[in-house]
Design a protein around this motif. Structure first.
Motif, PDB file in Angstrom:
ATOM      1  N   ALA A 117     -13.456 -12.618   8.062  1.00 30.74           N
ATOM      2  CA  ALA A 117     -12.093 -12.600   8.604  1.00 30.74           C
ATOM      3  C   ALA A 117     -11.636 -13.964   9.109  1.00 30.74           C
ATOM      4  CB  ALA A 117     -11.989 -11.569   9.733  1.00 30.74           C
ATOM      5  N   LEU A 165      -5.778  -8.723  14.305  1.00 30.00           N
ATOM      6  CA  LEU A 165      -5.233  -8.810  12.941  1.00 30.00           C
ATOM      7  C   LEU A 165      -6.057  -7.913  12.009  1.00 30.00           C
ATOM      8  CD1 LEU A 165      -4.668 -12.686  12.725  1.00 30.00           C
ATOM      9  CD2 LEU A 165      -2.929 -10.942  13.175  1.00 30.00           C
ATOM     10  N   GLY A 166      -7.366  -7.854  12.295  1.00 28.15           N
ATOM     11  CA  GLY A 166      -8.244  -6.984  11.518  1.00 28.15           C
ATOM     12  C   GLY A 166      -7.825  -5.523  11.595  1.00 28.15           C
ATOM     13  N   TRP A 167      -7.347  -5.106  12.781  1.00 32.28           N
ATOM     14  CA  TRP A 167      -6.860  -3.729  12.890  1.00 32.28           C
ATOM     15  C   TRP A 167      -5.737  -3.482  11.889  1.00 32.28           C
ATOM     16  CZ3 TRP A 167      -8.452   0.697  15.106  1.00 32.28           C
ATOM     17  CH2 TRP A 167      -9.411   0.626  16.105  1.00 32.28           C
ATOM     18  N   ASP A 208      -5.176  -5.013   9.038  1.00 30.43           N
ATOM     19  CA  ASP A 208      -5.766  -4.999   7.698  1.00 30.43           C
ATOM     20  C   ASP A 208      -6.458  -3.656   7.450  1.00 30.43           C
ATOM     21  OD1 ASP A 208      -6.564  -6.545   5.235  1.00 30.43           O
ATOM     22  OD2 ASP A 208      -8.551  -6.038   5.994  1.00 30.43           O
ATOM     23  N   TYR A 209      -7.153  -3.175   8.482  1.00 33.80           N
ATOM     24  CA  TYR A 209      -7.858  -1.893   8.378  1.00 33.80           C
ATOM     25  C   TYR A 209      -6.875  -0.746   8.128  1.00 33.80           C
ATOM     26  CZ  TYR A 209     -10.546   2.165  10.084  1.00 33.80           C
ATOM     27  OH  TYR A 209     -11.157   3.391  10.223  1.00 33.80           O
ATOM     28  N   LEU A 241     -14.505   2.553   5.646  1.00 31.88           N
ATOM     29  CA  LEU A 241     -13.260   2.705   6.406  1.00 31.88           C
ATOM     30  C   LEU A 241     -13.275   3.929   7.325  1.00 31.88           C
ATOM     31  CD1 LEU A 241     -10.586   1.840   3.665  1.00 31.88           C
ATOM     32  CD2 LEU A 241     -11.686   0.310   5.308  1.00 31.88           C
ATOM     33  N   SER A 261      -9.521 -10.275  15.559  1.00 32.39           N
ATOM     34  CA  SER A 261      -9.935  -8.874  15.422  1.00 32.39           C
ATOM     35  C   SER A 261      -8.736  -7.940  15.483  1.00 32.39           C
ATOM     36  CB  SER A 261     -10.988  -8.499  16.458  1.00 32.39           C
ATOM     37  OG  SER A 261     -10.402  -8.179  17.696  1.00 32.39           O
ATOM     38  N   PHE A 316     -12.850   1.935  12.541  1.00 31.73           N
ATOM     39  CA  PHE A 316     -12.644   0.485  12.585  1.00 31.73           C
ATOM     40  C   PHE A 316     -13.966  -0.246  12.806  1.00 31.73           C
ATOM     41  CE2 PHE A 316     -11.942  -3.478  14.921  1.00 31.73           C
ATOM     42  CZ  PHE A 316     -11.111  -4.146  14.027  1.00 31.73           C
ATOM     43  N   TYR A 335     -15.744  -0.715   9.600  1.00 29.61           N
ATOM     44  CA  TYR A 335     -15.033  -1.721   8.791  1.00 29.61           C
ATOM     45  C   TYR A 335     -15.321  -3.120   9.314  1.00 29.61           C
ATOM     46  CZ  TYR A 335     -10.889  -4.763   8.207  1.00 29.61           C
ATOM     47  OH  TYR A 335     -10.047  -5.841   8.019  1.00 29.61           O
ATOM     48  N   TRP A 336     -15.174  -3.270  10.646  1.00 30.54           N
ATOM     49  CA  TRP A 336     -15.266  -4.607  11.241  1.00 30.54           C
ATOM     50  C   TRP A 336     -16.696  -5.152  11.182  1.00 30.54           C
ATOM     51  CZ3 TRP A 336     -11.856  -8.059  11.470  1.00 30.54           C
ATOM     52  CH2 TRP A 336     -11.932  -9.149  12.349  1.00 30.54           C
ATOM     53  N   GLN A 366      -3.902  -0.888   6.864  1.00 31.31           N
ATOM     54  CA  GLN A 366      -3.291  -1.038   5.542  1.00 31.31           C
ATOM     55  C   GLN A 366      -4.230  -0.529   4.446  1.00 31.31           C
ATOM     56  OE1 GLN A 366      -0.096  -3.034   4.585  1.00 31.31           O
ATOM     57  NE2 GLN A 366       0.252  -1.985   6.513  1.00 31.31           N
ATOM     58  N   PRO A 395       0.812  -1.227   0.000  1.00 30.90           N
ATOM     59  CA  PRO A 395       0.000   0.000   0.000  1.00 30.90           C
ATOM     60  C   PRO A 395       0.848   1.281   0.000  1.00 30.90           C
ATOM     61  CG  PRO A 395       0.113  -0.905   2.215  1.00 30.90           C
ATOM     62  CD  PRO A 395       0.881  -1.862   1.324  1.00 30.90           C
ATOM     63  N   PHE A 413      -6.341 -11.183   3.668  1.00 31.12           N
ATOM     64  CA  PHE A 413      -6.836 -11.516   5.011  1.00 31.12           C
ATOM     65  C   PHE A 413      -8.333 -11.804   4.957  1.00 31.12           C
ATOM     66  CE2 PHE A 413      -8.515  -9.660   9.110  1.00 31.12           C
ATOM     67  CZ  PHE A 413      -8.131 -10.719   9.915  1.00 31.12           C
TER      68      PHE A 413
END
Lengths: 151, 270
Positions: free
Chosen positions: A141, B104-106, B108-109, A127, B102, A130, A133-134, B111, A93, A118
């Protein structure tokens, strides 16, 4: 860009993918590979010796020639040494990565290969925070296994 | 064209000596070397040792069962998907690995945001919610923080650890960042540059956006902590030896600290 489009590629290894199973080394096993220490970036970010040691130890486990200087200049010189018809690398990125790829493309085609994602999801993600996004990402995931499959 | 750098070393010490000679400016700035070794072999060994359930229960404690995988993930030695798959293989139910996944999700977020923001990642994403303007924050880190001589046992230990090891526990990063931005009123960018210099996992995406989250330029409110919180999650190892114990800058309730630090802010403490 699709993999295996080149007959005599080189692989450019960068700091976001120091992985022997990275996509470029996997797509072109045995191809000449190069890492270039970005001297300008090391100074701009004032990178400490311990970070250099860590990365160097990662490089020593990769089949890669190690050089230093201006990254695009060195990668292109390496490509010429091997009469390469293209450069394969892993995605990143980083805006600096994009700028280097643009310079490489002035001389040779560049295949930017994606690392294993991922999320098993390619749709839209919010975005702004978080939590937003989550709210979507969490469902994707956990890889191929369904989330909370015992419930 | 430059010549090839060496690949053959009889020992780690020989490699380090070589790199000191090759990168004298980096060595002069900060000559310490971390005990954490780079490479896929070490990454795989660490991956074998992760314990997602203990991670979930203890990760906020400085001696908790955190994975120490971040330098390997940052440099792509391990992919997030690989770490996720390893975590899921260690638990009976996916829910038992949910906290680690979750986290790991941070990454990814961050990035994904970096891909979108590019070099804008160095700019405030939003105004500070502290009652101060961006121009109220100093642009450089004070020397006493960099050199670990503020007199606060916790902050000085974090500063020394950062320099010596290239690693800080996530909670220590948050405390140190909050101290820099909110107690010393230094711009988050100065702290972010300091961390990037030293952290083995230093990456503008996770690093800068986490600093912005603490600063409140990418969150709804500034992140602060108090002595009670730090003492609890460090098991008191710094507070016990701190000459300022009971009268340090971090004493008080969150509401008191919020009023003290942000007298002109609107909104609530937290």
């Amino acid at each position: 860009m699709t993999p295996n489009q080149f007959t005599r590629p080189i692989v450019w290894i960068h700091g976001d993918c120091l992985n022997p199973y990275g996509p470029a080394l996997q797509a072109y096993p045995g191809a000449p590979a190069i890492w270039v220490w970005d001297d300008a970036l090391l100074e701009e970010w004032r990178i400490s010796l311990k970070r250099i040691v860590f990365m160097y130890e990662c490089l020593l486990e990769l089949p890669v020639v190690i050089r230093r200087g201006d990254v695009a200049t060195e990668v292109l010189a390496f490509a010429r040494e091997h009469a390469a018809d293209g450069i394969a690398t892993a995605s990143s990125p980083s805006p600096r990565f994009r700028a280097i790829c643009d310079r490489l493309r002035n001389e040779l085609p560049v295949a930017v290969l994606p690392v294993e994602p991922f999320l098993a999801y390619t749709g839209r993600l919010d975005l702004r925070r978080f939590s937003r996004y989550w709210a979507t990402a969490e469902k994707y995931a956990f890889g191929q296994k369904p989330l909370f499959d015992d419930q | 064209m430059s010549s090839n750098m060496r690949r053959d070393f009889a020992s780690r010490d020989e490699l380090i000596d070589y790199l000191r000679r090759e990168f004298p400016q980096a060595a002069a700035r900060s000559g310490e070397v971390s005990a954490t070794r780079g490479g896929r072999r070490e990454a795989e060994a660490r991956l074998q040792r992760i314990d997602p359930q203990r991670y979930a229960a203890t990760r906020n404690y400085l001696d908790g069962a955190v994975t120490h995988l971040s330098p390997y993930i940052r440099h792509g030695v391990l992919s997030l998907a690989e770490v996720r798959d390893a975590a899921l293989s260690r638990v009976r139910r996916p829910a038992d690995a949910a906290k680690l996944v979750s986290e790991l999700g941070w990454r990814d977020y961050w990035q994904r945001l970096y891909e979108r923001l590019g070099d804008e990642i160095w700019r405030d994403q939003e105004p500070y919610k502290t009652g101060y303007r961006a121009s109220d924050y100093a642009s450089e880190l004070p020397d006493d923080i960099i050199e670990g001589r503020t007199g606060l046992a916790c902050i000085d230990a974090f500063s020394r650890d950062l320099r010596a090891t290239g690693y800080l526990h996530n909670h220590a990063r948050m405390w140190l960042a909050a101290y820099v931005v909110h107690w010393r009123r230094v711009a988050w960018q100065a702290g972010a540059r300091w961390f990037l210099e030293h952290l083995l996992d230093g990456d503008p995406a996770s690093n800068n956006l986490s600093w912005q989250w603490v600063a409140s330029t990418f969150s709804h409110k500034p992140y602060i902590f108090n002595r009670e919180n730090l003492e609890r999650f460090t098991n008191g190892i710094y507070c016990r030896t701190c000459p300022l114990y009971g009268r340090c800058d971090f004493e008080g309730t969150y509401e008191e600290l919020h009023r003290r630090l942000f007298p002109n802010a609107t909104g609530n403490a937290g």
